[in-house]
Design a protein around this motif. Structure first.
Motif, PDB file in Angstrom:
ATOM      1  N   SER A  53       0.850  -1.186   0.000  1.00 44.21           N
ATOM      2  CA  SER A  53       0.000   0.000   0.000  1.00 44.21           C
ATOM      3  C   SER A  53       0.885   1.235   0.000  1.00 44.21           C
ATOM      4  O   SER A  53       1.964   1.258   0.582  1.00 44.21           O
ATOM      5  CB  SER A  53      -0.901   0.018   1.241  1.00 44.21           C
ATOM      6  N   GLY A  54       0.409   2.287  -0.657  1.00 45.25           N
ATOM      7  CA  GLY A  54       1.161   3.530  -0.727  1.00 45.25           C
ATOM      8  C   GLY A  54       1.029   4.349   0.540  1.00 45.25           C
ATOM      9  O   GLY A  54       0.343   3.968   1.496  1.00 45.25           O
ATOM     10  N   PRO A  55       1.671   5.508   0.576  1.00 46.72           N
ATOM     11  CA  PRO A  55       1.655   6.347   1.786  1.00 46.72           C
ATOM     12  C   PRO A  55       0.278   6.940   2.062  1.00 46.72           C
ATOM     13  O   PRO A  55      -0.490   7.234   1.143  1.00 46.72           O
ATOM     14  CB  PRO A  55       2.680   7.439   1.464  1.00 46.72           C
ATOM     15  N   VAL A  56      -0.020   7.123   3.340  1.00 51.01           N
ATOM     16  CA  VAL A  56      -1.290   7.694   3.794  1.00 51.01           C
ATOM     17  C   VAL A  56      -1.077   9.188   4.035  1.00 51.01           C
ATOM     18  O   VAL A  56      -0.060   9.604   4.609  1.00 51.01           O
ATOM     19  CB  VAL A  56      -1.763   7.000   5.088  1.00 51.01           C
ATOM     20  N   ASP A  57      -2.033  10.003   3.608  1.00 49.76           N
ATOM     21  CA  ASP A  57      -1.932  11.446   3.828  1.00 49.76           C
ATOM     22  C   ASP A  57      -1.815  11.749   5.320  1.00 49.76           C
ATOM     23  O   ASP A  57      -2.531  11.175   6.146  1.00 49.76           O
ATOM     24  CB  ASP A  57      -3.158  12.170   3.264  1.00 49.76           C
ATOM     25  N   GLY A  58      -0.910  12.654   5.656  1.00 52.14           N
ATOM     26  CA  GLY A  58      -0.752  13.082   7.044  1.00 52.14           C
ATOM     27  C   GLY A  58       0.072  12.151   7.897  1.00 52.14           C
ATOM     28  O   GLY A  58       0.172  12.359   9.116  1.00 52.14           O
ATOM     29  N   ALA A  59       0.675  11.119   7.299  1.00 57.38           N
ATOM     30  CA  ALA A  59       1.469  10.169   8.079  1.00 57.38           C
ATOM     31  C   ALA A  59       2.701  10.851   8.657  1.00 57.38           C
ATOM     32  O   ALA A  59       3.296  11.736   8.036  1.00 57.38           O
ATOM     33  CB  ALA A  59       1.880   8.996   7.210  1.00 57.38           C
ATOM     34  N   GLU A  70       7.343  -1.824   4.812  1.00 58.23           N
ATOM     35  CA  GLU A  70       6.330  -2.823   4.473  1.00 58.23           C
ATOM     36  C   GLU A  70       6.171  -2.938   2.955  1.00 58.23           C
ATOM     37  O   GLU A  70       6.088  -4.039   2.404  1.00 58.23           O
ATOM     38  CB  GLU A  70       4.989  -2.457   5.107  1.00 58.23           C
ATOM     39  N   ALA A  71       6.119  -1.790   2.274  1.00 59.17           N
ATOM     40  CA  ALA A  71       5.935  -1.811   0.829  1.00 59.17           C
ATOM     41  C   ALA A  71       7.141  -2.393   0.111  1.00 59.17           C
ATOM     42  O   ALA A  71       7.020  -2.972  -0.974  1.00 59.17           O
ATOM     43  CB  ALA A  71       5.648  -0.400   0.328  1.00 59.17           C
ATOM     44  N   ALA A  72       8.327  -2.261   0.712  1.00 60.97           N
ATOM     45  CA  ALA A  72       9.561  -2.696   0.057  1.00 60.97           C
ATOM     46  C   ALA A  72       9.688  -4.208  -0.038  1.00 60.97           C
ATOM     47  O   ALA A  72      10.577  -4.703  -0.739  1.00 60.97           O
ATOM     48  CB  ALA A  72      10.774  -2.124   0.788  1.00 60.97           C
ATOM     49  N   ILE A  73       8.825  -4.954   0.642  1.00 58.55           N
ATOM     50  CA  ILE A  73       8.896  -6.404   0.516  1.00 58.55           C
ATOM     51  C   ILE A  73       8.120  -6.894  -0.699  1.00 58.55           C
ATOM     52  O   ILE A  73       8.108  -8.101  -0.981  1.00 58.55           O
ATOM     53  CB  ILE A  73       8.381  -7.112   1.789  1.00 58.55           C
ATOM     54  N   THR A  74       7.469  -5.993  -1.440  1.00 61.85           N
ATOM     55  CA  THR A  74       6.744  -6.363  -2.650  1.00 61.85           C
ATOM     56  C   THR A  74       7.528  -5.878  -3.863  1.00 61.85           C
ATOM     57  O   THR A  74       7.559  -4.674  -4.144  1.00 61.85           O
ATOM     58  CB  THR A  74       5.335  -5.753  -2.655  1.00 61.85           C
ATOM     59  N   PRO A  75       8.168  -6.790  -4.604  1.00 65.59           N
ATOM     60  CA  PRO A  75       9.041  -6.373  -5.701  1.00 65.59           C
ATOM     61  C   PRO A  75       8.326  -6.094  -7.019  1.00 65.59           C
ATOM     62  O   PRO A  75       8.985  -5.777  -8.013  1.00 65.59           O
ATOM     63  CB  PRO A  75       9.974  -7.569  -5.850  1.00 65.59           C
ATOM     64  N   ALA A  76       6.996  -6.203  -7.041  1.00 67.92           N
ATOM     65  CA  ALA A  76       6.265  -6.041  -8.297  1.00 67.92           C
ATOM     66  C   ALA A  76       6.570  -4.696  -8.948  1.00 67.92           C
ATOM     67  O   ALA A  76       6.674  -3.673  -8.268  1.00 67.92           O
ATOM     68  CB  ALA A  76       4.764  -6.176  -8.043  1.00 67.92           C
ATOM     69  N   ALA A  82       6.807   0.954  -3.257  1.00 67.50           N
ATOM     70  CA  ALA A  82       7.764   1.417  -2.248  1.00 67.50           C
ATOM     71  C   ALA A  82       8.367   2.759  -2.648  1.00 67.50           C
ATOM     72  O   ALA A  82       8.618   3.622  -1.795  1.00 67.50           O
ATOM     73  CB  ALA A  82       8.864   0.377  -2.050  1.00 67.50           C
ATOM     74  N   ARG A  83       8.584   2.994  -3.918  1.00 71.09           N
ATOM     75  CA  ARG A  83       9.195   4.243  -4.374  1.00 71.09           C
ATOM     76  C   ARG A  83       8.273   5.441  -4.159  1.00 71.09           C
ATOM     77  O   ARG A  83       8.747   6.589  -4.131  1.00 71.09           O
ATOM     78  CB  ARG A  83       9.589   4.124  -5.846  1.00 71.09           C
ATOM     79  N   THR A  84       6.961   5.204  -3.979  1.00 74.92           N
ATOM     80  CA  THR A  84       6.059   6.334  -3.731  1.00 74.92           C
ATOM     81  C   THR A  84       6.275   6.950  -2.358  1.00 74.92           C
ATOM     82  O   THR A  84       5.778   8.049  -2.086  1.00 74.92           O
ATOM     83  CB  THR A  84       4.586   5.904  -3.883  1.00 74.92           C
ATOM     84  N   PHE A  85       6.983   6.254  -1.478  1.00 71.40           N
ATOM     85  CA  PHE A  85       7.308   6.801  -0.156  1.00 71.40           C
ATOM     86  C   PHE A  85       8.551   7.683  -0.220  1.00 71.40           C
ATOM     87  O   PHE A  85       8.920   8.296   0.780  1.00 71.40           O
ATOM     88  CB  PHE A  85       7.545   5.674   0.842  1.00 71.40           C
ATOM     89  N   GLU A  89      13.796  12.431  -6.246  1.00 69.48           N
ATOM     90  CA  GLU A  89      15.230  12.246  -6.448  1.00 69.48           C
ATOM     91  C   GLU A  89      15.689  10.882  -5.949  1.00 69.48           C
ATOM     92  O   GLU A  89      16.437  10.164  -6.632  1.00 69.48           O
ATOM     93  CB  GLU A  89      16.007  13.363  -5.742  1.00 69.48           C
ATOM     94  N   LEU A  90      15.250  10.506  -4.748  1.00 66.15           N
ATOM     95  CA  LEU A  90      15.661   9.218  -4.201  1.00 66.15           C
ATOM     96  C   LEU A  90      14.979   8.068  -4.932  1.00 66.15           C
ATOM     97  O   LEU A  90      15.578   7.004  -5.118  1.00 66.15           O
ATOM     98  CB  LEU A  90      15.352   9.152  -2.700  1.00 66.15           C
ATOM     99  N   ALA A  91      13.736   8.256  -5.357  1.00 63.32           N
ATOM    100  CA  ALA A  91      13.010   7.193  -6.055  1.00 63.32           C
ATOM    101  C   ALA A  91      13.745   6.737  -7.305  1.00 63.32           C
ATOM    102  O   ALA A  91      13.668   5.563  -7.699  1.00 63.32           O
ATOM    103  CB  ALA A  91      11.602   7.663  -6.411  1.00 63.32           C
ATOM    104  N   SER A  92      14.469   7.644  -7.931  1.00 60.77           N
ATOM    105  CA  SER A  92      15.172   7.306  -9.168  1.00 60.77           C
ATOM    106  C   SER A  92      16.519   6.643  -8.922  1.00 60.77           C
ATOM    107  O   SER A  92      17.101   6.055  -9.844  1.00 60.77           O
ATOM    108  CB  SER A  92      15.364   8.564 -10.016  1.00 60.77           C
ATOM    109  N   THR A  93      17.018   6.702  -7.682  1.00 64.82           N
ATOM    110  CA  THR A  93      18.359   6.168  -7.404  1.00 64.82           C
ATOM    111  C   THR A  93      18.368   5.033  -6.381  1.00 64.82           C
ATOM    112  O   THR A  93      19.385   4.334  -6.260  1.00 64.82           O
ATOM    113  CB  THR A  93      19.287   7.285  -6.888  1.00 64.82           C
ATOM    114  N   TRP A  94      17.265   4.836  -5.640  1.00 60.81           N
ATOM    115  CA  TRP A  94      17.233   3.781  -4.622  1.00 60.81           C
ATOM    116  C   TRP A  94      17.372   2.419  -5.286  1.00 60.81           C
ATOM    117  O   TRP A  94      16.707   2.118  -6.288  1.00 60.81           O
ATOM    118  CB  TRP A  94      15.922   3.866  -3.838  1.00 60.81           C
TER     119      TRP A  94
END
Length: 574
Positions: A53-59, A70-76, A82-85, A89-94
């Motif tokens: 699941s993606g990030p929740v508003d206000g988290a 939690e999201a990073a254990i799903t490689p789909a 997971a990159r939506t968290f 900049e980091l999403a493109s290099t993680w």
């Protein structure tokens, strides 16, 4: 086994996201491979990957980091959720593929931040917070997919940044953290195949990769562009020259079940034997991984390379249990015992009770340990003493008909003895060990497993076997620890090419199944278990009870298959 090793890797299906699998089949010898189990079609039930699941508003910063883990254990889709968290900049290099930290449980992780809850209402875009995660690590997988136990407290540090009114991770370590209960649902073991020193046998090297539809690509990249594990490297070789690489990051499989493997131009001009070995090695690896292919096709610049296959020696099919029963010894099939010519009579006429028997792969010889501990060789009508040293462990034969023998109190005194009764000392035999209770050479002859004592702790270890040009074993490679044991090993066998079976001796005897390059699982042994015999697969394991009953697995339970057996023998490599 320690508490972390004793626990079987449990599967918890959170949601049905992607249906993927790996299954093992036989290896090719000549001609094209036969179609195996389709990738994604498990033979026993279905495996489901967790749905991210993606990030929740206000988290809060801690909640964002927790959600990311939690999201990073799903490689789909290359870990898109997971990159939506992460910040763009980091999403493109993680890089999630750089490694895996396996911890006890997601519930035991602790998240701390330098930002108080009341401060969260006063932050502006561009502000940052530091979040630290502490967890109890039990194992790890490195960037090559190699698994190792790694117990102890660990932690990860994150920097979270306020972006458009929401917290997103701006700095994070590469790799992922996953709890051991879900590790086996997200990752699977895939055995890369390498040739032995003679180019006649294939030897597995287990790696762990995420279960994805693109696993064929991951496997090909690891085999063609990688190297064997350091402990195994001295005994194996790859057919792929170092200059040969994949020309594209994809291995598509067409409707005719042909895996199209595009290579760079370094593959042009290779000798036919090299190309045939390359194809055999990659086909065997993909088939062992459960990828549904009929053959591998190499191409360069879109044009197919002519590549045949080479014949390799394969492990013979299990013909039945080897037992001593009612005063005779032989192969038990359908309730009847068939004596082994040139072997049975020599064993029965040994003059004293027999403690252990290991029959060669072709049944022409057998290593025999008598009740006085001495080791003999039965075969061709003869019965020759091989080793009369005191305190010998059970002998193990290898595919070259050498009998391996070692005193339990002198691990460095390991010997391999041929039919000429000439002992060969094996250099580098477990130099840090003070005792050894069991040894077992694999069916390919390139590896030897042992139960040893190192620094007062009991371990199951494996080493590569280095041989000369005639096949004579001369040295062991580095010692690779697999798992720590609570008790001594009463029995040690191979279960297929990449798993070991152990009968341990704590207060309650346990049967341990240990992946060579992976985790282990334990179960209570049948009551009164005294010895075990291996097979080509884990399901073929046999256990002998003190009352003469032989037990086999039926599903998850033990069932009695025969009674009145006084000794359960083993076959070389099993």
């Amino acid at each position: 086994m320690t508490s972390k090793t004793r626990q079987a890797l449990r599967g918890i299906a959170i949601a049905a996201a992607a249906l993927l699998l790996s299954a093992c089949t036989g290896l090719p010898t000549t001609g094209d491979v036969q179609r195996g189990i389709p990738l994604g079609a498990p033979p026993e039930g279905q495996d489901f990957l967790p749905l991210a699941s993606g990030p929740v508003d206000g988290a809060s910063p801690e909640e964002i980091v927790e959600g990311f883990m939690e999201a990073a254990i799903t490689p789909a889709d290359n870990w898109d959720t997971a990159r939506t968290f992460l910040t763009p900049e980091l999403a493109s290099t993680w890089r999630p593929n750089t490694g895996v930290s396996i911890d006890m449980s997601a519930a035991t992780r602790s998240f701390t931040s330098n930002l108080d809850d009341e401060d969260d209402d006063e932050v502006d875009d561009g502000d940052t917070a530091d979040v630290r995660v502490a967890f109890d690590q039990v194992a790890s997988v490195d960037a090559t997919g190699a698994y190792s136990e790694a117990s102890g407290a660990s932690n990860s540090a994150f920097v979270v940044e306020r972006t458009e009114g929401q917290w997103r991770i701006a700095e994070a370590p590469d790799g992922v953290v996953i709890d051991e209960s879900r590790f086996s649902r997200v990752y699977d073991d895939y055995a890369l195949q390498y040739f032995d020193q003679t180019w006649e046998r294939l030897v597995p090297d287990v790696r762990w990769f995420p279960r994805r539809a693109t696993v064929a690509t991951t496997i090909a990249q690891s085999l063609i562009g990688g190297v064997p594990s350091p402990w195994l490297d001295p005994a194996v070789q790859s057919a792929f020259p170092q200059a040969v690489q994949l020309a594209r990051d994809a291995v598509p499989i067409d409707q005719d079940q042909i895996a199209d493997v595009a290579l760079n131009r370094a593959a042009l001009g290779l000798e036919p034997t090299t190309l045939a070995r390359m194809r055999t090695q990659l086909q065997a690896t993909l088939v062992a991984a459960g990828v549904q292919i009929d053959q591998v096709r190499f191409t360069v610049d879109g044009r197919a390379l002519e590549a045949g296959v080479v014949e390799v020696v394969t492990d013979a099919a299990d013909a039945g249990s080897l037992v001593v029963k009612d005063g005779t010894f032989g192969m038990l099939v359908g309730g009847e015992i068939t004596p082994i010519p040139g072997v049975t009579d020599q064993i029965l006429n040994a003059g004293q009770p027999v403690a252990a028997i290991d029959v060669s792969a072709d049944s022409s010889r057998a290593a025999v340990q008598l009740i006085d501990g001495h080791v003999w060789l039965a075969g061709d009508g003869g019965f020759d003493e091989l080793d009369a040293r005191p305190s010998l462990v059970r002998p193990s034969m290898d595919p070259y008909d050498y009998t391996w023998s070692v005193p339990s109190n002198a691990p460095a005194s390991l010997q391999a003895i041929g039919s000429d009764v000439a002992p060969q000392s094996i250099a580098g035999a477990w130099p840090e060990a003070s005792a050894v209770s069991a040894i077992r050479v694999s069916a390919d002859g390139a590896r030897v497993a042992a139960a040893v004592v190192i620094g007062g702790e009991r371990w199951i270890v494996v080493s590569s076997v280095i041989r000369d040009e005639t096949g004579l074993p001369i040295e062991l490679g580095p010692t690779e620890p697999l798992a720590q044991l609570d008790g001594s090993a009463v029995g040690l066998v191979w279960l297929g090419a990449d798993r070991l079976g152990l009968l341990t001796d704590p207060a309650d005897r346990m049967v341990v199944t240990q992946v060579v390059g992976g985790p282990g699982s334990a179960e209570v042994a049948p009551t009164g278990a005294v010895s075990i015999a291996g097979s080509r697969s884990a399901t073929g394991l046999r256990v002998l009870g003190a009352d003469g009953a032989v037990f086999a697995r039926t599903g998850s339970a033990w069932s009695e298959s025969i009674t009145g057996v006084s000794l359960l023998a083993t076959r070389a490599g099993h």
